[in-house]
Design a protein around this motif. Structure first.
Motif, PDB file in Angstrom:
ATOM      1  N   VAL A  66      -7.026  -2.685  -4.727  1.00 57.44           N
ATOM      2  CA  VAL A  66      -6.684  -3.760  -5.655  1.00 57.44           C
ATOM      3  C   VAL A  66      -7.750  -3.961  -6.723  1.00 57.44           C
ATOM      4  O   VAL A  66      -7.566  -4.756  -7.635  1.00 57.44           O
ATOM      5  N   ALA A  67      -8.848  -3.238  -6.638  1.00 55.23           N
ATOM      6  CA  ALA A  67      -9.890  -3.324  -7.661  1.00 55.23           C
ATOM      7  C   ALA A  67     -10.499  -1.935  -7.882  1.00 55.23           C
ATOM      8  O   ALA A  67     -11.702  -1.788  -8.008  1.00 55.23           O
ATOM      9  N   GLY A  68      -9.661  -0.937  -7.912  1.00 53.55           N
ATOM     10  CA  GLY A  68     -10.148   0.431  -8.086  1.00 53.55           C
ATOM     11  C   GLY A  68      -9.283   1.197  -9.049  1.00 53.55           C
ATOM     12  O   GLY A  68      -8.317   0.674  -9.602  1.00 53.55           O
ATOM     13  N   GLU A  69      -9.617   2.466  -9.219  1.00 57.14           N
ATOM     14  CA  GLU A  69      -8.868   3.295 -10.164  1.00 57.14           C
ATOM     15  C   GLU A  69      -8.360   4.587  -9.540  1.00 57.14           C
ATOM     16  O   GLU A  69      -7.886   5.465 -10.249  1.00 57.14           O
ATOM     17  N   ALA A  70      -8.432   4.693  -8.224  1.00 54.97           N
ATOM     18  CA  ALA A  70      -8.016   5.926  -7.562  1.00 54.97           C
ATOM     19  C   ALA A  70      -7.097   5.614  -6.383  1.00 54.97           C
ATOM     20  O   ALA A  70      -7.087   4.508  -5.847  1.00 54.97           O
ATOM     21  N   ILE A  71      -6.320   6.603  -6.011  1.00 51.16           N
ATOM     22  CA  ILE A  71      -5.623   6.619  -4.733  1.00 51.16           C
ATOM     23  C   ILE A  71      -6.197   7.809  -3.992  1.00 51.16           C
ATOM     24  O   ILE A  71      -6.292   8.909  -4.551  1.00 51.16           O
ATOM     25  N   GLN A  72      -6.618   7.588  -2.758  1.00 53.21           N
ATOM     26  CA  GLN A  72      -7.295   8.638  -2.004  1.00 53.21           C
ATOM     27  C   GLN A  72      -6.432   9.145  -0.859  1.00 53.21           C
ATOM     28  O   GLN A  72      -5.666   8.384  -0.257  1.00 53.21           O
ATOM     29  N   LYS A  73      -6.612  10.435  -0.550  1.00 50.04           N
ATOM     30  CA  LYS A  73      -5.863  11.132   0.496  1.00 50.04           C
ATOM     31  C   LYS A  73      -6.844  11.617   1.559  1.00 50.04           C
ATOM     32  O   LYS A  73      -7.822  12.304   1.246  1.00 50.04           O
ATOM     33  N   PHE A  74      -6.567  11.256   2.824  1.00 49.57           N
ATOM     34  CA  PHE A  74      -7.407  11.638   3.953  1.00 49.57           C
ATOM     35  C   PHE A  74      -6.575  12.409   4.974  1.00 49.57           C
ATOM     36  O   PHE A  74      -5.384  12.151   5.130  1.00 49.57           O
ATOM     37  N   ARG A  75      -7.209  13.308   5.679  1.00 49.66           N
ATOM     38  CA  ARG A  75      -6.551  14.076   6.737  1.00 49.66           C
ATOM     39  C   ARG A  75      -6.520  13.238   8.015  1.00 49.66           C
ATOM     40  O   ARG A  75      -7.538  12.666   8.412  1.00 49.66           O
ATOM     41  N   VAL A  76      -5.375  13.146   8.668  1.00 51.02           N
ATOM     42  CA  VAL A  76      -5.243  12.365   9.897  1.00 51.02           C
ATOM     43  C   VAL A  76      -6.058  12.978  11.036  1.00 51.02           C
ATOM     44  O   VAL A  76      -6.666  12.258  11.833  1.00 51.02           O
ATOM     45  N   SER A  77      -6.118  14.292  11.123  1.00 51.83           N
ATOM     46  CA  SER A  77      -6.775  14.952  12.257  1.00 51.83           C
ATOM     47  C   SER A  77      -8.254  14.597  12.379  1.00 51.83           C
ATOM     48  O   SER A  77      -8.763  14.428  13.483  1.00 51.83           O
ATOM     49  N   ASP A  78      -8.960  14.455  11.245  1.00 52.93           N
ATOM     50  CA  ASP A  78     -10.395  14.153  11.314  1.00 52.93           C
ATOM     51  C   ASP A  78     -10.825  13.021  10.372  1.00 52.93           C
ATOM     52  O   ASP A  78     -12.008  12.743  10.251  1.00 52.93           O
ATOM     53  N   ASP A  79      -9.867  12.404   9.703  1.00 54.65           N
ATOM     54  CA  ASP A  79     -10.115  11.283   8.786  1.00 54.65           C
ATOM     55  C   ASP A  79     -11.072  11.641   7.649  1.00 54.65           C
ATOM     56  O   ASP A  79     -11.783  10.785   7.125  1.00 54.65           O
ATOM     57  N   ALA A  80     -11.048  12.908   7.251  1.00 57.00           N
ATOM     58  CA  ALA A  80     -11.891  13.366   6.141  1.00 57.00           C
ATOM     59  C   ALA A  80     -11.145  13.219   4.818  1.00 57.00           C
ATOM     60  O   ALA A  80      -9.931  13.431   4.752  1.00 57.00           O
ATOM     61  N   LEU A  81     -11.884  12.860   3.772  1.00 56.35           N
ATOM     62  CA  LEU A  81     -11.323  12.773   2.428  1.00 56.35           C
ATOM     63  C   LEU A  81     -10.901  14.163   1.980  1.00 56.35           C
ATOM     64  O   LEU A  81     -11.690  15.114   2.042  1.00 56.35           O
ATOM     65  N   VAL A  82      -9.654  14.289   1.541  1.00 52.66           N
ATOM     66  CA  VAL A  82      -9.117  15.569   1.083  1.00 52.66           C
ATOM     67  C   VAL A  82      -9.134  15.636  -0.435  1.00 52.66           C
ATOM     68  O   VAL A  82      -9.600  16.604  -1.027  1.00 52.66           O
ATOM     69  N   SER A  83      -8.611  14.602  -1.075  1.00 58.42           N
ATOM     70  CA  SER A  83      -8.587  14.560  -2.537  1.00 58.42           C
ATOM     71  C   SER A  83      -8.242  13.155  -2.996  1.00 58.42           C
ATOM     72  O   SER A  83      -7.981  12.258  -2.186  1.00 58.42           O
ATOM     73  N   GLU A  84      -8.228  12.982  -4.302  1.00 61.90           N
ATOM     74  CA  GLU A  84      -7.873  11.699  -4.890  1.00 61.90           C
ATOM     75  C   GLU A  84      -7.253  11.931  -6.252  1.00 61.90           C
ATOM     76  O   GLU A  84      -7.410  13.009  -6.837  1.00 61.90           O
ATOM     77  N   VAL A  85      -6.560  10.933  -6.727  1.00 63.40           N
ATOM     78  CA  VAL A  85      -5.999  10.977  -8.071  1.00 63.40           C
ATOM     79  C   VAL A  85      -6.444   9.700  -8.777  1.00 63.40           C
ATOM     80  O   VAL A  85      -6.425   8.617  -8.186  1.00 63.40           O
ATOM     81  N   ILE A  86      -6.880   9.846 -10.017  1.00 63.06           N
ATOM     82  CA  ILE A  86      -7.279   8.692 -10.815  1.00 63.06           C
ATOM     83  C   ILE A  86      -6.010   8.095 -11.422  1.00 63.06           C
ATOM     84  O   ILE A  86      -5.284   8.776 -12.141  1.00 63.06           O
ATOM     85  N   VAL A  87      -5.745   6.830 -11.109  1.00 62.01           N
ATOM     86  CA  VAL A  87      -4.520   6.178 -11.553  1.00 62.01           C
ATOM     87  C   VAL A  87      -4.769   5.100 -12.602  1.00 62.01           C
ATOM     88  O   VAL A  87      -3.829   4.556 -13.164  1.00 62.01           O
ATOM     89  N   GLY A  88      -6.021   4.796 -12.866  1.00 62.15           N
ATOM     90  CA  GLY A  88      -6.360   3.761 -13.841  1.00 62.15           C
ATOM     91  C   GLY A  88      -6.698   2.457 -13.154  1.00 62.15           C
ATOM     92  O   GLY A  88      -6.374   2.238 -11.990  1.00 62.15           O
ATOM     93  N   SER A  89      -7.338   1.580 -13.873  1.00 64.54           N
ATOM     94  CA  SER A  89      -7.789   0.325 -13.277  1.00 64.54           C
ATOM     95  C   SER A  89      -6.613  -0.608 -13.023  1.00 64.54           C
ATOM     96  O   SER A  89      -5.532  -0.444 -13.581  1.00 64.54           O
ATOM     97  N   GLY A  90      -6.858  -1.554 -12.164  1.00 68.14           N
ATOM     98  CA  GLY A  90      -5.834  -2.527 -11.817  1.00 68.14           C
ATOM     99  C   GLY A  90      -5.680  -2.635 -10.327  1.00 68.14           C
ATOM    100  O   GLY A  90      -6.484  -2.125  -9.558  1.00 68.14           O
ATOM    101  N   ALA A  91      -4.626  -3.309  -9.917  1.00 68.26           N
ATOM    102  CA  ALA A  91      -4.341  -3.487  -8.502  1.00 68.26           C
ATOM    103  C   ALA A  91      -3.133  -2.643  -8.143  1.00 68.26           C
ATOM    104  O   ALA A  91      -2.055  -2.825  -8.694  1.00 68.26           O
ATOM    105  N   TRP A  92      -3.318  -1.727  -7.210  1.00 64.62           N
ATOM    106  CA  TRP A  92      -2.270  -0.807  -6.763  1.00 64.62           C
ATOM    107  C   TRP A  92      -1.904  -1.154  -5.324  1.00 64.62           C
ATOM    108  O   TRP A  92      -2.288  -0.465  -4.389  1.00 64.62           O
ATOM    109  N   PRO A  93      -1.160  -2.252  -5.117  1.00 65.02           N
ATOM    110  CA  PRO A  93      -0.925  -2.733  -3.753  1.00 65.02           C
ATOM    111  C   PRO A  93       0.175  -2.014  -2.990  1.00 65.02           C
ATOM    112  O   PRO A  93       0.323  -2.237  -1.799  1.00 65.02           O
ATOM    113  N   THR A  94       0.969  -1.186  -3.643  1.00 64.98           N
ATOM    114  CA  THR A  94       2.150  -0.636  -2.999  1.00 64.98           C
ATOM    115  C   THR A  94       2.173   0.880  -3.048  1.00 64.98           C
ATOM    116  O   THR A  94       2.004   1.475  -4.106  1.00 64.98           O
ATOM    117  N   LEU A  95       2.397   1.497  -1.891  1.00 67.42           N
ATOM    118  CA  LEU A  95       2.589   2.940  -1.785  1.00 67.42           C
ATOM    119  C   LEU A  95       3.854   3.196  -0.974  1.00 67.42           C
ATOM    120  O   LEU A  95       4.079   2.543   0.039  1.00 67.42           O
TER     121      LEU A  95
END
Length: 173
Positions: A66-95
């Motif tokens: 809600v105060a960032g510019e990215a959506i991040q993707k993590f792997r379930v098996s080890d909870d490691a960050l896989v990648s992210e996409v920059i979506v712009g500033s604002g609040a992104w409450p819904t996926l």
């Protein structure tokens, strides 16, 4: 000498900790916290993780802020960050996800944007631009996978987005 929960795959669930940019990973059998995962793009800025969704195929979890510019993707098996996409500033409450886990839908409550993201490549394939929606906050896809329904934080209406035609209909309640 053993690290708890490290030897066998476990069913787990995730809880956002908005104040400290962490996601708690819980063991679903015991309801104990297994670990905390640092999330967000900027370590010295509170980006406030808000929505966590596991992809329908169960392989990845995604977090929006809600105060960032990215959506991040993590792997379930080890909870490691896989990648992210920059979506712009604002609040992104819904996926929301397409049933095949290939498309991710995100909305910005402040700008009114709707994004469609290629969830595998983590790039934006549709950007409605600002003022497309008014205060979008909740969303779900119908069981047939044809429409994305988006609720408005304020007002007496919902949106129906045709996922094949990219057409939006406002429905008064």
């Amino acid at each position: 000498g053993k690290i708890k929960f490290s030897t066998t795959p476990r069913k787990k669930y995730y809880v956002a900790n908005q104040g400290c940019d962490r996601v708690a990973v819980f063991d679903s059998e015991t309801d104990l916290v297994m670990r905390y995962v640092e999330v967000g793009k900027y370590p010295l800025q509170a980006e406030s993780p808000h929505n966590i969704k596991i992809s329908p195929d169960g392989n990845y979890w995604y977090v929006s802020f809600v105060a960032g510019e990215a959506i991040q993707k993590f792997r379930v098996s080890d909870d490691a960050l896989v990648s992210e996409v920059i979506v712009g500033s604002g609040a992104w409450p819904t996926l929301s996800f397409s049933s095949d886990s290939k498309k991710l839908y995100a909305s910005n409550i402040y700008s009114g944007q709707l994004l469609i993201i290629d969830a595998e490549k983590m790039n934006i394939i549709f950007n409605s631009g600002p003022d497309y929606l008014r205060a979008p906050h909740g969303a779900t896809i119908d069981p047939a996978g044809n429409f994305l329904f988006i609720t408005a934080q304020y007002g007496n209406y919902i949106y129906r987005f045709d996922m094949a035609q990219y057409e939006l209909l406002e429905i008064s309640l």
